[in-house]
Write a protein that holds these residues in place. Structure first.
Motif, mmCIF file in Angstrom:
data_model
loop_
_atom_site.group_PDB
_atom_site.id
_atom_site.type_symbol
_atom_site.label_atom_id
_atom_site.label_comp_id
_atom_site.label_asym_id
_atom_site.label_seq_id
_atom_site.Cartn_x
_atom_site.Cartn_y
_atom_site.Cartn_z
ATOM 1 N N VAL A 178 -51.091 1.789 -27.922
ATOM 2 C CA VAL A 178 -49.698 1.511 -28.264
ATOM 3 C C VAL A 178 -49.292 2.490 -29.363
ATOM 4 O O VAL A 178 -49.885 2.502 -30.440
ATOM 5 N N ARG A 179 -48.310 3.343 -29.076
ATOM 6 C CA ARG A 179 -47.875 4.353 -30.040
ATOM 7 C C ARG A 179 -46.426 4.092 -30.408
ATOM 8 O O ARG A 179 -45.557 4.107 -29.534
ATOM 9 N N VAL A 180 -46.201 3.859 -31.699
ATOM 10 C CA VAL A 180 -44.853 3.496 -32.116
ATOM 11 C C VAL A 180 -44.236 4.624 -32.928
ATOM 12 O O VAL A 180 -44.929 5.339 -33.659
ATOM 13 N N GLN A 181 -42.914 4.765 -32.795
ATOM 14 C CA GLN A 181 -42.238 5.890 -33.451
ATOM 15 C C GLN A 181 -41.432 5.459 -34.681
ATOM 16 O O GLN A 181 -40.728 6.276 -35.248
ATOM 17 N N HIS A 182 -41.524 4.193 -35.033
ATOM 18 C CA HIS A 182 -40.834 3.717 -36.230
ATOM 19 C C HIS A 182 -41.818 2.826 -36.987
ATOM 20 O O HIS A 182 -42.433 1.935 -36.380
ATOM 21 N N PRO A 183 -41.985 3.022 -38.305
ATOM 22 C CA PRO A 183 -43.016 2.277 -39.040
ATOM 23 C C PRO A 183 -42.823 0.765 -38.977
ATOM 24 O O PRO A 183 -43.809 0.016 -38.979
ATOM 25 N N LEU A 184 -41.576 0.308 -38.902
ATOM 26 C CA LEU A 184 -41.342 -1.138 -38.889
ATOM 27 C C LEU A 184 -41.816 -1.789 -37.589
ATOM 28 O O LEU A 184 -42.029 -3.002 -37.526
ATOM 29 N N LEU A 185 -41.991 -0.972 -36.557
ATOM 30 C CA LEU A 185 -42.411 -1.526 -35.264
ATOM 31 C C LEU A 185 -43.875 -1.955 -35.261
ATOM 32 O O LEU A 185 -44.277 -2.793 -34.458
ATOM 33 N N VAL A 186 -44.657 -1.369 -36.175
ATOM 34 C CA VAL A 186 -46.101 -1.664 -36.165
ATOM 35 C C VAL A 186 -46.353 -3.165 -36.299
ATOM 36 O O VAL A 186 -47.215 -3.730 -35.610
ATOM 37 N N GLU A 187 -45.597 -3.812 -37.191
ATOM 38 C CA GLU A 187 -45.758 -5.261 -37.379
ATOM 39 C C GLU A 187 -44.615 -6.045 -36.721
ATOM 40 O O GLU A 187 -44.422 -7.219 -37.013
ATOM 41 N N GLY A 188 -43.883 -5.391 -35.871
ATOM 42 C CA GLY A 188 -42.731 -6.035 -35.245
ATOM 43 C C GLY A 188 -43.116 -7.025 -34.159
ATOM 44 O O GLY A 188 -44.274 -7.089 -33.724
ATOM 45 N N LYS A 189 -42.117 -7.783 -33.720
ATOM 46 C CA LYS A 189 -42.402 -8.852 -32.754
ATOM 47 C C LYS A 189 -42.813 -8.297 -31.392
ATOM 48 O O LYS A 189 -43.607 -8.906 -30.666
ATOM 49 N N GLU A 190 -42.307 -7.094 -31.031
ATOM 50 C CA GLU A 190 -42.662 -6.543 -29.719
ATOM 51 C C GLU A 190 -44.145 -6.181 -29.674
ATOM 52 O O GLU A 190 -44.856 -6.511 -28.712
ATOM 53 N N VAL A 191 -44.609 -5.494 -30.741
ATOM 54 C CA VAL A 191 -46.028 -5.103 -30.772
ATOM 55 C C VAL A 191 -46.906 -6.358 -30.852
ATOM 56 O O VAL A 191 -47.984 -6.413 -30.232
ATOM 57 N N GLN A 192 -46.419 -7.369 -31.589
ATOM 58 C CA GLN A 192 -47.184 -8.616 -31.677
ATOM 59 C C GLN A 192 -47.335 -9.247 -30.289
ATOM 60 O O GLN A 192 -48.422 -9.707 -29.905
ATOM 61 N N ALA A 193 -46.251 -9.223 -29.526
ATOM 62 C CA ALA A 193 -46.289 -9.791 -28.175
ATOM 63 C C ALA A 193 -47.257 -9.005 -27.275
ATOM 64 O O ALA A 193 -47.998 -9.587 -26.465
ATOM 65 N N ILE A 194 -47.255 -7.689 -27.469
ATOM 66 C CA ILE A 194 -48.165 -6.845 -26.664
ATOM 67 C C ILE A 194 -49.621 -7.125 -27.067
ATOM 68 O O ILE A 194 -50.513 -7.202 -26.215
ATOM 69 N N ARG A 195 -49.857 -7.331 -28.367
ATOM 70 C CA ARG A 195 -51.212 -7.668 -28.856
ATOM 71 C C ARG A 195 -51.726 -8.936 -28.171
ATOM 72 O O ARG A 195 -52.875 -8.989 -27.722
ATOM 73 N N GLU A 196 -50.844 -9.939 -28.139
ATOM 74 C CA GLU A 196 -51.255 -11.221 -27.527
ATOM 75 C C GLU A 196 -51.514 -11.050 -26.043
ATOM 76 O O GLU A 196 -52.470 -11.585 -25.487
ATOM 77 N N MET A 197 -50.657 -10.267 -25.412
ATOM 78 C CA MET A 197 -50.799 -10.024 -23.968
ATOM 79 C C MET A 197 -52.152 -9.363 -23.658
ATOM 80 O O MET A 197 -52.794 -9.673 -22.662
ATOM 81 N N ALA A 198 -52.589 -8.451 -24.563
ATOM 82 C CA ALA A 198 -53.847 -7.717 -24.355
ATOM 83 C C ALA A 198 -55.034 -8.408 -25.014
ATOM 84 O O ALA A 198 -56.125 -7.844 -25.085
ATOM 85 N N LYS A 199 -54.806 -9.635 -25.505
ATOM 86 C CA LYS A 199 -55.853 -10.408 -26.171
ATOM 87 C C LYS A 199 -56.504 -9.600 -27.309
ATOM 88 O O LYS A 199 -57.735 -9.611 -27.489
#
Lengths: 72, 329
Positions: free
Chosen positions: B62-83
């Motif tokens: 997962v490569r993010v282009q804005h620093p706020l996205l690292v802890e954002g809800k979208e990345v969190q959702a992707i983390r959960e999806m990928a266990k």
């Protein structure tokens, strides 16, 4: 004492006849004299019978593959 | 995760990214939010891929282009999806790589920059030349300026060449004046052409980037072991050594067929570099005193003591004689 440029030129003309699959036959230098350079698209099949000299002038071989115009 | 599992998760996660981008577009329609310039110009985007792990497994990249996205809800959702089997990194803004000067528009036109007939990809400005009492001309290869004999005198020559974004007529710098036809049935000695520089187009006939000033034409032929250099559209400044000369039957592949060349010069690159690559056609080759010795036109990808291939060039004396021109220095 190495071979002169004139001797290498004479050997070059003979090399052109001998190696008909060449993609270039030119003059190069080895040690203290001139030699013939034969460029090939692929390795020669019968490596054992390749002359290493023509009229005493050393012959160098190099596989250069295909030569193309330098355009993208 | 196994590779197939990562691919499945990646496909599912795309939905989250797509929804995020749709939400962003909707917000922008309502107006630009007050925020720092830095934040405003940083794209809010997430790139997804596959990352390897030390134990031979795979993770979701997962490569993010804005620093706020690292802890954002979208990345969190992707983390959960990928266990939790994710490799998240902030990569910032991805920049288009800047092309080197010799592939860009150059005014004044310089030795070594991109040039070509309007129907050709790209080659190199070799030098500036003139014939008695006539205007300055660009020197390069037939296959660069005259499209392997398929061009007409008066055709537009572009700088940069079309492959580098040159547009006709906006980037026209010259018109084709003369070329030596490439003979596909019997031996050639040169692959060369000239194009008259258009009125108002400034050019620099003297400077060779990082090499020095062109000092003229070498009066004697090259010999084995001579050190040479060139500036070309693809590889820029390179150095090399003459490894063979008076080379006959050099068989060169063109789009219009194979042609053979007699009396050529063979060069290998210095160190671990090739002396030339595709796009360097037309480069002027100079010796250690910056005297012109040859016009580069062809190459082999194999051969050479460094294994980086060999370059072939017409002796400059033959080029100047064939076109009845002199070098401007």
């Amino acid at each position: 004492m190495g071979y002169t440029l004139e001797e290498a030129r004479a050997a070059k003309d003979k090399a052109k006849q001998l190696f008909t699959s060449n993609v270039g036959v030119g003059i190069t230098r080895v040690n203290d004299g001139y030699a013939v350079k034969v460029n090939l698209p692929d390795p020669l099949v019968d490596q054992e019978n390749i002359p290493t000299a023509i009229d005493g002038v050393p012959v160098q071989f190099e596989v250069v593959g295909q030569i193309r115009k330098q355009q993208p | 995760m196994k590779l197939d599992s990562v691919r499945d998760v990646k496909n599912q996660a795309r939905g989250i990214v797509s929804q995020m981008l749709r939400n962003d577009v909707s917000r922008r329609k309502l107006g630009v939010r007050a925020q720092s310039i830095e934040n405003a110009i940083q794209p809010r985007s997430i790139a997804l891929g596959v990352a390897g792990t030390n134990n031979g497994d795979y993770k979701l990249a997962v490569r993010v282009q804005h620093p706020l996205l690292v802890e954002g809800k979208e990345v969190q959702a992707i983390r959960e999806m990928a266990k939790g089997e994710v490799d998240v990194r902030y990569i910032g803004q991805v920049q288009k790589r800047q092309a080197p000067w010799y592939q860009q528009r150059c005014r004044p036109v310089r030795i070594g920059c991109s040039v070509a007939h309007f129907k050709v990809t790209a080659g190199t400005v070799g030098a500036f030349v003139q014939s008695a009492g006539e205007a300055a001309m660009v020197l390069s290869n037939n296959h660069v300026l005259a499209n392997e004999n398929d061009a007409s005198v008066g055709d537009a020559i572009l700088q940069p060449g079309p492959y580098d974004g040159g547009q006709n007529p906006a980037d026209q710098i010259a018109t084709l004046t003369q070329f030596v036809p490439i003979n596909f049935a019997s031996p050639n000695t040169v692959d060369c052409a000239v194009a008259a520089v258009a009125a108002g187009i400034a050019f620099d006939s003297k400077n060779l980037d990082q090499i020095g000033q062109l000092s003229g034409v070498r009066p004697s032929p090259v010999d084995n072991g001579d050190t040479v250099a060139k500036v070309g559209r693809t590889t820029g400044v390179t150095h090399g050594t003459v490894v063979s000369f008076e080379l006959d039957n050099v068989t060169v592949g063109y789009d219009n067929g194979s042609a053979t060349f007699d009396g050529q010069i063979e060069i290998e690159g210095a160190g671990t570099f090739p002396f030339s690559q595709g796009g360097d056609s037309g480069s002027l080759v100079v010796d250690q005193e910056n005297q012109a010795v040859a016009l580069l036109f062809a190459g082999a990808e194999t051969g050479g003591s460094n294994g980086q291939g060999l370059t072939y060039a017409n002796p400059i004396a033959a080029v100047l004689q064939a076109l009845s021109i002199t070098l401007i220095v």
